[in-house]
Motif scaffolding. Structure first.
Motif, PDB file in Angstrom:
ATOM      1  N   GLY A   1      45.634  33.622  47.057  1.00  8.54           N
ATOM      2  CA  GLY A   1      44.426  33.773  47.863  1.00  8.54           C
ATOM      3  C   GLY A   1      43.282  34.263  46.981  1.00  8.54           C
ATOM      4  O   GLY A   1      43.498  34.908  45.949  1.00  8.54           O
TER       5      GLY A   1
ATOM      6  N   LEU B   1      40.060  38.119  43.330  1.00 12.55           N
ATOM      7  CA  LEU B   1      39.048  39.174  43.217  1.00 12.55           C
ATOM      8  C   LEU B   1      39.683  40.469  42.734  1.00 12.55           C
ATOM      9  O   LEU B   1      39.159  41.154  41.855  1.00 12.55           O
TER      10      LEU B   1
ATOM     11  N   ASN C   1      27.797  36.577  46.462  1.00 10.81           N
ATOM     12  CA  ASN C   1      28.608  35.846  47.442  1.00 10.81           C
ATOM     13  C   ASN C   1      27.696  34.925  48.259  1.00 10.81           C
ATOM     14  O   ASN C   1      27.049  35.358  49.196  1.00 10.81           O
TER      15      ASN C   1
ATOM     16  N   ASN D   1      29.437  36.060  53.538  1.00  7.25           N
ATOM     17  CA  ASN D   1      30.133  36.666  54.673  1.00  7.25           C
ATOM     18  C   ASN D   1      29.682  38.124  54.677  1.00  7.25           C
ATOM     19  O   ASN D   1      29.907  38.806  53.672  1.00  7.25           O
TER      20      ASN D   1
ATOM     21  N   ILE E   1      33.710  31.096  48.071  1.00  4.47           N
ATOM     22  CA  ILE E   1      34.770  30.576  48.951  1.00  4.47           C
ATOM     23  C   ILE E   1      34.223  29.764  50.137  1.00  4.47           C
ATOM     24  O   ILE E   1      34.903  28.899  50.662  1.00  4.47           O
ATOM     25  N   TYR E   2      32.966  30.047  50.548  1.00  8.15           N
ATOM     26  CA  TYR E   2      32.400  29.292  51.681  1.00  8.15           C
ATOM     27  C   TYR E   2      31.549  28.105  51.226  1.00  8.15           C
ATOM     28  O   TYR E   2      30.773  27.542  52.009  1.00  8.15           O
TER      29      TYR E   2
HETATM   30  N1  PMP Z   1      35.796  36.130  49.934  1.00  7.80           N
HETATM   31  C1  PMP Z   1      35.192  36.149  51.133  1.00  7.80           C
HETATM   32  C2  PMP Z   1      33.721  36.336  51.182  1.00  7.80           C
HETATM   33  C3  PMP Z   1      35.943  35.998  52.312  1.00  7.80           C
HETATM   34  O1  PMP Z   1      35.337  36.036  53.491  1.00  7.80           O
HETATM   35  C4  PMP Z   1      37.331  35.827  52.208  1.00  7.80           C
HETATM   36  C5  PMP Z   1      38.089  35.685  53.510  1.00  7.80           C
HETATM   37  N2  PMP Z   1      39.321  36.125  53.571  1.00  7.80           N
HETATM   38  C6  PMP Z   1      37.918  35.819  50.932  1.00  7.80           C
HETATM   39  C7  PMP Z   1      37.117  35.974  49.819  1.00  7.80           C
HETATM   40  C8  PMP Z   1      39.392  35.702  50.681  1.00  7.80           C
HETATM   41  O2  PMP Z   1      39.962  34.544  51.161  1.00  7.80           O
HETATM   42  P1  PMP Z   1      41.479  34.157  50.842  1.00  7.80           P
HETATM   43  O3  PMP Z   1      42.144  35.363  50.280  1.00  7.80           O
HETATM   44  O4  PMP Z   1      42.043  33.732  52.141  1.00  7.80           O
HETATM   45  O5  PMP Z   1      41.432  33.056  49.843  1.00  7.80           O
END
Ligand code: PMP
Ligand code: GLU
Length: 397
Positions: free
Chosen positions: A98, A103, A170, A174, A204-205
């Protein structure tokens, strides 16, 4: 019991906590409209699932290379080239469990005790906690709603100091949905010229973007930054693969190697089967993505339109991700059945317990006057949730 000071200083993820509380109410038979989801309500596309099933059938169920299978790292390097204009070789890519894990690896691999990490607010809840878990100090840099919630170069310059180790960016953001233009990112890149801070760009978005906005990667805009920017992305949002836990990072080889070494001693490889699914997702046409984005865009517009009809609930129109972030402060201090609601968190709690609508208060995002409402949920849940929100706010005295 004596526990580690680092972990003692961090709080549980607020987004996951609200989702669990809403789930617990539902399990008691209460009909809660849950506008919390940080994940698409769409199912993972069939071809991606089929690749995973095939991987199981073929016995691809053993440990893989800790940093990810070479084909997937190559496909990610190619994705960065094609979509983002980044020149990365597969060795400069690390696949993790993930993006959250990517991060964490970054902060743990680069931060020294007492180092500072600049985090523009509003921010995703996990950044400051991960920075603290790495022993470093999160330094929050406020942005202004009137400026589209975007970090200004002057504010960045003022916040950079001798202890700044990294700057988190970012976009799309978010919780605000803000999307930085190429010019805005280039201005931030210029502000970073005189400093040696690393940049962590959480993209990620990237694919969830609306109304003509475009995504840009800061590492591609400013060649001088490419050597000190780690770009993070993942499968969760664009491919509706949150549960598969595949995220990835690319950047300077030294940093990626350090992150990989840490991963080799902690989680080892991300799930073998999920890696095969991610490979399929990245190397096929994506008509389902276009459909999902079109649907999110419709919901975004509906939600903005409906929220605008509620008095004293100003909001900036989000351009990306799947959240709206209205200002709720006009309702703070009003009473519910005679008891005053002292802040937005108390309001959000009452909205959940009494109004049966789950949202996430802005406080853990570094924005205590706002509330995050997700539109990554079925339109009928949005309708029900907003009807209830409207009634709940009108009932306050
Ligand atoms: N960065 C942001 C800004 C997020 O909103 C998310 C949501 N979980 C993530 C990273 C991590 O996503 P994931 O671990 O599901 O890849
Ligand atoms: N990132 C999503 C959210 O903000 C998922 C939950 C989480 O990991 O925080 O809701």
């Amino acid at each position: 019991m004596r526990l580690s000071r680092r972990v003692g200083s961090i709080v549980e993820s607020a987004t996951l906590n609200v989702a669990e509380r809403a789930g617990a109410l539902k399990a008691r038979g209460i009909d809660v409209a849950t506008l919390v989801a940080g994940q698409p309500d769409f199912d993972t596309p069939d071809e991606i699932k089929a690749a995973a099933v095939e991987a199981i059938r073929q016995g691809f169920t053993k440990y893989t290379a800790s940093s990810g299978i070479p084909e997937l790292r190559a496909a990610i390097a190619e994705k960065f080239r094609k979509d983002n204009g980044l020149v990365v070789s597969p060795e400069d890519v690390l696949v993790s469990c993930g993006a959250k894990h990517s991060l964490f690896n970054f902060f743990a691999a680069t931060c020294e005790e007492g180092d500072e990490v600049l985090i523009p607010a509003p921010y995703w809840v996990s950044y400051p906690e991960q920075v603290k878990a790495a022993g470093a100090v999160p330094v929050v840099v406020p942005t202004r709603e009137e400026e589209g919630w975007k970090l200004r170069p002057e504010a960045l310059t003022a916040a950079l100091g001798p202890r700044t180790r990294a700057v988190v960016l970012n976009s799309p953001n978010n919780p605000t949905g803000a999307v930085y233009s190429a010019e805005e990112l280039a201005a931030l890149a210029r502000a970073l010229r005189g400093h040696d801070a690393l940049v962590l760009s959480d993209e990620i978005y990237e694919k969830l973007i609306y109304g003509g906005a475009r995504h840009h990667s800061i590492a591609a805009l400013e060649p001088a930054l490419a050597g000190r920017t780690v770009t993070v992305n993942g499968m969760s949002k664009a491919y509706a693969m949150t549960g598969w836990r595949i995220g990835y990072a690319a950047g300077p080889r030294e940093v990626i190697e350090a992150m990989a070494r840490l991963q080799s001693q902690t989680t080892s490889n991300p799930v073998s089967i999920a890696q095969k699914a991610a490979l399929a997702a990245l190397t096929r046409p994506t008509p389902d993505l276009a459909r999902m984005v079109a649907e999110f865009d419709r919901r975004r517009l509906t939600m903005v339109e409906r929220l605008r009809r509620i008095p004293e609930l100003p909001l900036a129109v989000p351009q990306g991700a799947f959240y709206v972030f209205p200002r709720l402060s006009a309702y703070v201090g009003r009473r519910l059945n005679g008891s005053p609601l002292a802040n937005v968190s108390a309001l959000a709690d009452a909205l959940l317990e009494v109004g049966h609508v789950a949202t996430v208060p802005g406080e853990p995002f570094g924005a205590p006057h706002h509330i995050r409402i997700s539109y990554a949920v079925a339109p009928e849940v949005i309708d029900r949730g907003l009807d209830r929100l409207e009634r709940f706010l009108a009932s306050l005295t």
